[in-house]
Scaffold this active site. Structure first.
Site, PDB file in Angstrom:
ATOM      1  CD  GLU A 168      -0.922   4.448  12.273  1.00 24.77           C
ATOM      2  OE1 GLU A 168      -0.286   4.513  13.164  1.00 24.77           O
ATOM      3  OE2 GLU A 168      -0.879   3.224  11.605  1.00 24.77           O
ATOM      4  CG  HIS A 184      11.165  -0.947 -29.059  1.00 33.13           C
ATOM      5  ND1 HIS A 184      12.328  -1.780 -28.637  1.00 33.13           N
ATOM      6  CD2 HIS A 184      10.645  -0.396 -27.893  1.00 33.13           C
ATOM      7  CE1 HIS A 184      12.315  -1.610 -27.340  1.00 33.13           C
ATOM      8  NE2 HIS A 184      11.442  -0.797 -26.982  1.00 33.13           N
ATOM      9  CG  HIS A 218      -2.228  -0.716   0.928  1.00 32.30           C
ATOM     10  ND1 HIS A 218      -3.257  -0.096   0.041  1.00 32.30           N
ATOM     11  CD2 HIS A 218      -2.758  -1.836   1.414  1.00 32.30           C
ATOM     12  CE1 HIS A 218      -4.131  -1.041  -0.110  1.00 32.30           C
ATOM     13  NE2 HIS A 218      -3.972  -2.110   0.826  1.00 32.30           N
ATOM     14  CE1 TYR A 267      -8.579   4.694 -14.612  1.00 35.07           C
ATOM     15  CE2 TYR A 267      -7.121   5.831 -12.945  1.00 35.07           C
ATOM     16  CZ  TYR A 267      -7.842   4.746 -13.485  1.00 35.07           C
ATOM     17  OH  TYR A 267      -7.393   3.533 -12.849  1.00 35.07           O
ATOM     18  CG  ASP A 314      -2.499   1.801   3.818  1.00 34.63           C
ATOM     19  OD1 ASP A 314      -2.629   2.774   3.060  1.00 34.63           O
ATOM     20  OD2 ASP A 314      -1.615   1.660   4.550  1.00 34.63           O
TER      21      ASP A 314
END
Ligand code: NI
Length: 393
Positions: A373, A243, A103, A299, A108
């Site tokens: 946290e 390439h 994560h 997106y 998370d």
């Protein structure tokens, strides 16, 4: 007690549990559309606080619903659950147990915050006038994203507004940032093949050289941004791979180019798609070469509703004070929350997670990434408060 005080107090009360959940999710990361254990933990936690749960949305997604006593609007709060294919190097006691998965983008934290908001809101049912829907979606990291699948399967049916957040490592824990309008870019992949006619390197007049043609294409594509974009606007085109060919004296048959296009408006994105083809076609025609162009659409541009953004920013000031609010930067990265915002108004905002004293400074997608946290309490309070306030508006 005011609603703000109640929310702050509940967020503080549930903070230890939110930390526990974040650590459990962090230790057991799962990649896009494989979030089976994570989804099970989400569903179980939601049920334990009396939230109605639907699982198996968009394969591994979960939807939770809290209905208030009175009818009203429906507000959606979104969390993304997927991890990245990165080998974790944080050395944290709750570091990843799934080698090669991590994560490293804070999902998370986003998931734990979504659960925290559900815990807070389940204590405030009296205050809820309408419905709050918690969207726990799979696969934000991997195109085509979990959001469009969630939408296809009805996640936004009846939803009036949506709010989501993302951690940001450049701002301190305890702060939140807002940006009205276009905040994140659209990201499309370009796959170009230029086909000439192979031949001897010393007799180019019998061949059609795709290497020279490809070189002209690469340089001319740069004019898309330098000559076809308002200098006050933003956009990027990068050819990241080329390439073709085998030997010094052989003109090859074809050259393959792969690149990325980032746009900040829908209009310029559509224009750029047309212009890229015009440039390639013009150069290939003049060289007598042929081409294939495939644009893999990623997106869309993430466009925050101006009014909902002001509303959310004012909510943050009411909850944490003005010092806790920053002006979020626009980023050229992409985010599938953009799909939700194409359907319903809302805003996507930033949650500071940095802590200079504790050396928590690593950027997202870095193998040392982690979050202070304290930000979990802030995020959970913020999401819960936004939902309740939006319903009262
Ligand atoms: Ni992310």
């Amino acid at each position: 007690m005011t609603l703000e005080e109640q929310i702050r107090q509940l967020a503080k009360q549930f903070h230890p549990r939110i930390i526990e959940l974040r650590r459990e999710i962090h230790a057991n990361p799962e990649l896009a559309f494989e979030e089976i254990e994570t989804a099970a933990l989400v569903a179980e936690t939601l049920r334990s606080c009396g939230v109605e749960v639907k699982t198996g949305i968009a394969k591994t997604g979960v939807i939770g619903t809290i209905k208030g006593k009175k009818p009203g609007k429906t507000i959606a709060l979104r969390s993304d659950m997927d991890a990245l294919p990165i080998l974790e190097a944080t050395g944290l006691p709750f570091a990843s147990k799934n080698e090669g998965k991590m994560h490293a983008c804070g999902h998370d934290a986003h998931t734990a915050i979504g659960l925290g908001a559900a815990m807070i809101l389940s204590q405030l049912k009296e205050e809820i006038e309408g419905e709050i829907r918690f969207l726990f979606q799979p696969s934000e990291e991997k195109n085509p994203g979990g959001a469009p699948v969630m939408i296809d399967e009805g996640a936004l049916d009846g939803v009036d507004e949506i709010y989501g957040l993302h951690v940001i490592a450049q701002h301190d824990a305890g702060t939140v940032g807002f940006c009205a309008g276009e905040m994140m870019a659209s990201a499309d992949e370009l796959y170009i093949t230029i086909r000439g006619k192979s031949g001897h390197g010393a007799r180019p007049h019998f061949a059609i050289d795709p290497i020279v043609t490809a070189s002209q294409v690469i340089l001319s594509l740069q004019t898309l941004v330098s000559r076809n974009l308002d200098p006050f606007s933003q956009g990027v085109i990068t050819i990241g791979s080329i390439h073709g060919g085998f030997a010094p004296n052989i003109i090859p048959e074809e050259v393959k180019l792969v690149g990325t296009l980032r746009s900040m408006t829908k209009e310029w994105r559509e224009f750029a798609h047309r212009r890229i083809e015009e440039i390639i076609r013009g150069i290939c025609d003049s060289a007598g070469a042929e081409y294939d162009l495939y644009i893999s659409k990623g997106y869309p541009v993430l466009n925050n509703d101006p009014n909902k953004t002001i509303f959310a920013e004012e909510a943050a000031r009411a909850l944490f004070g003005s010092d806790a609010v920053f002006k979020a930067e626009r980023l050229m990265g992409a985010e599938d929350f953009a799909y939700y915002l194409e359907k319903v108004p809302g805003t996507f905002y930033r949650l500071g997670i940095r802590n200079l004293d504790q050396n928590i400074t690593a950027d997202i997608h870095n193998d040392h990434f982690t979050v202070d946290e304290r930000s979990l309490e802030i995020g959970a309070a913020m999401q819960a408060y936004l939902a309740i306030k939006a319903l009262k508006q």
